[in-house]
Design a protein around this motif. Structure first.
Motif, mmCIF file in Angstrom:
data_model
loop_
_atom_site.group_PDB
_atom_site.id
_atom_site.type_symbol
_atom_site.label_atom_id
_atom_site.label_comp_id
_atom_site.label_asym_id
_atom_site.label_seq_id
_atom_site.Cartn_x
_atom_site.Cartn_y
_atom_site.Cartn_z
ATOM 1 N N UNK A 18 91.987 9.273 82.331
ATOM 2 C CA UNK A 18 91.248 9.041 81.090
ATOM 3 C C UNK A 18 91.712 7.755 80.406
ATOM 4 N N UNK A 19 92.983 7.450 80.487
ATOM 5 C CA UNK A 19 93.514 6.244 79.855
ATOM 6 C C UNK A 19 93.009 4.972 80.548
ATOM 7 N N UNK A 20 92.770 5.052 81.831
ATOM 8 C CA UNK A 20 92.446 3.876 82.643
ATOM 9 C C UNK A 20 91.144 3.242 82.166
ATOM 10 N N UNK A 21 91.179 1.973 81.813
ATOM 11 C CA UNK A 21 90.001 1.268 81.322
ATOM 12 C C UNK A 21 88.900 1.200 82.375
ATOM 13 N N UNK A 22 89.238 1.380 83.640
ATOM 14 C CA UNK A 22 88.247 1.318 84.713
ATOM 15 C C UNK A 22 87.463 2.617 84.868
ATOM 16 N N UNK A 23 87.878 3.684 84.207
ATOM 17 C CA UNK A 23 87.192 4.969 84.327
ATOM 18 C C UNK A 23 85.852 4.916 83.592
ATOM 19 N N UNK A 24 84.754 5.158 84.316
ATOM 20 C CA UNK A 24 83.428 5.060 83.702
ATOM 21 C C UNK A 24 83.117 6.314 82.876
ATOM 22 N N UNK A 25 82.046 6.259 82.099
ATOM 23 C CA UNK A 25 81.707 7.346 81.179
ATOM 24 C C UNK A 25 81.463 8.685 81.883
ATOM 25 N N UNK A 26 80.708 8.739 82.994
ATOM 26 C CA UNK A 26 80.514 10.037 83.653
ATOM 27 C C UNK A 26 81.827 10.672 84.110
ATOM 28 N N UNK A 27 82.713 9.860 84.673
ATOM 29 C CA UNK A 27 84.011 10.380 85.102
ATOM 30 C C UNK A 27 84.843 10.782 83.901
ATOM 31 N N UNK A 28 84.792 9.982 82.843
ATOM 32 C CA UNK A 28 85.536 10.291 81.626
ATOM 33 C C UNK A 28 85.086 11.635 81.051
ATOM 34 N N UNK A 29 83.775 11.868 80.994
ATOM 35 C CA UNK A 29 83.259 13.129 80.458
ATOM 36 C C UNK A 29 83.721 14.310 81.297
ATOM 37 N N UNK A 30 83.653 14.159 82.621
ATOM 38 C CA UNK A 30 84.055 15.269 83.493
ATOM 39 C C UNK A 30 85.535 15.586 83.341
ATOM 40 N N UNK A 31 86.369 14.563 83.332
ATOM 41 C CA UNK A 31 87.809 14.793 83.226
ATOM 42 C C UNK A 31 88.191 15.321 81.853
ATOM 43 N N UNK A 32 87.532 14.831 80.801
ATOM 44 C CA UNK A 32 87.800 15.351 79.457
ATOM 45 C C UNK A 32 87.454 16.832 79.398
ATOM 46 N N UNK A 33 86.354 17.208 80.008
ATOM 47 C CA UNK A 33 85.934 18.605 80.057
ATOM 48 C C UNK A 33 86.989 19.463 80.764
ATOM 49 N N UNK A 34 87.467 18.987 81.896
ATOM 50 C CA UNK A 34 88.486 19.734 82.644
ATOM 51 C C UNK A 34 89.792 19.808 81.865
#
Length: 212
Positions: A18-34
């Motif tokens: 989540x911290x990584x600036x390269x993480x895109x919004x779809x991946x960010x949403x999924x990981x935040x959810x988990x």
């Protein structure tokens, strides 16, 4: 006020991405959810239950079920919405209220612009969802609003917290005679001059939903 920074390798792994600036919004949403589901597991250790007896295919079994009144989950708009599914996955019978708050970037004070909550929260356990506990002003205002409506047990779930925000929250609600907890994935180093958590992960709302 109690604060718990969840020490678990899966929490640390997901937070790092989540911290990584390269993480895109779809991946960010999924990981935040988990990540929220993992935090919710710890945050609900004191959820109220009542004893019940059920019939298994072979015998009676004694167990528990969530007590009434049902827990209330309160995401703070807009970024808190990105935590809602992860929380209700663990508490599917909980009711959901909404609280719209925005931080004035000049004064850094929280302002309420929308509420969708029961008028009477007497006896309710409330779980507030706010990704970033930065200055602490927004979360303190939200908790006070819930307590003013009768809540007497409030737990906040945050992806990240800053020491300054935790201190402000402690000063704001520490004298209140009610259980108040903060469950977070990590406590970061400090706030910068703009009130952002360092190292943080940027603006959680923007990273969840884009800049609008």
């Amino acid at each position: 006020m109690q604060t718990l920074a969840v020490d678990h390798p899966l929490v640390a792994h997901k937070l790092t991405t989540l911290r990584d600036v390269r993480t895109d919004s779809p991946t960010f949403r999924r990981l935040a959810d988990e990540l929220v589901t993992l935090l919710a597991y710890e945050a609900t250790r004191d959820v109220r239950v009542t004893d019940v007896t059920v019939q298994t295919p072979v015998a009676e079994a004694h167990g528990v079920q969530l007590a009434s009144p049902k827990p209330l989950v309160v995401p703070i708009l807009r970024a808190g919405l990105g935590m809602l599914d992860g929380m209700t996955r663990l508490l599917p019978t909980a009711e959901v209220g909404f609280l719209g708050m925005i931080r004035d970037e000049g004064s850094l004070q929280a302002q309420t612009y929308a509420t969708r909550l029961p008028d009477d929260l007497s006896g309710r356990q409330c779980y507030v969802l706010d990704p970033m506990l930065a200055t602490g002003g927004t979360l303190a205002a939200a908790i006070k609003l819930l307590l003013d409506r009768g809540a007497r047990d409030v737990t906040a779930l945050c992806l990240l917290a800053a020491p300054e925000g935790l201190k402000h929250l402690e000063e704001a609600v520490g004298s209140i005679d009610a259980p108040i907890r903060v469950v977070t994935a990590a406590i970061d180093d400090h706030l910068n001059e703009h009130g952002f958590i360092i190292p943080g992960l940027g603006d959680a709302g923007d990273r969840l939903y884009g800049v609008v």
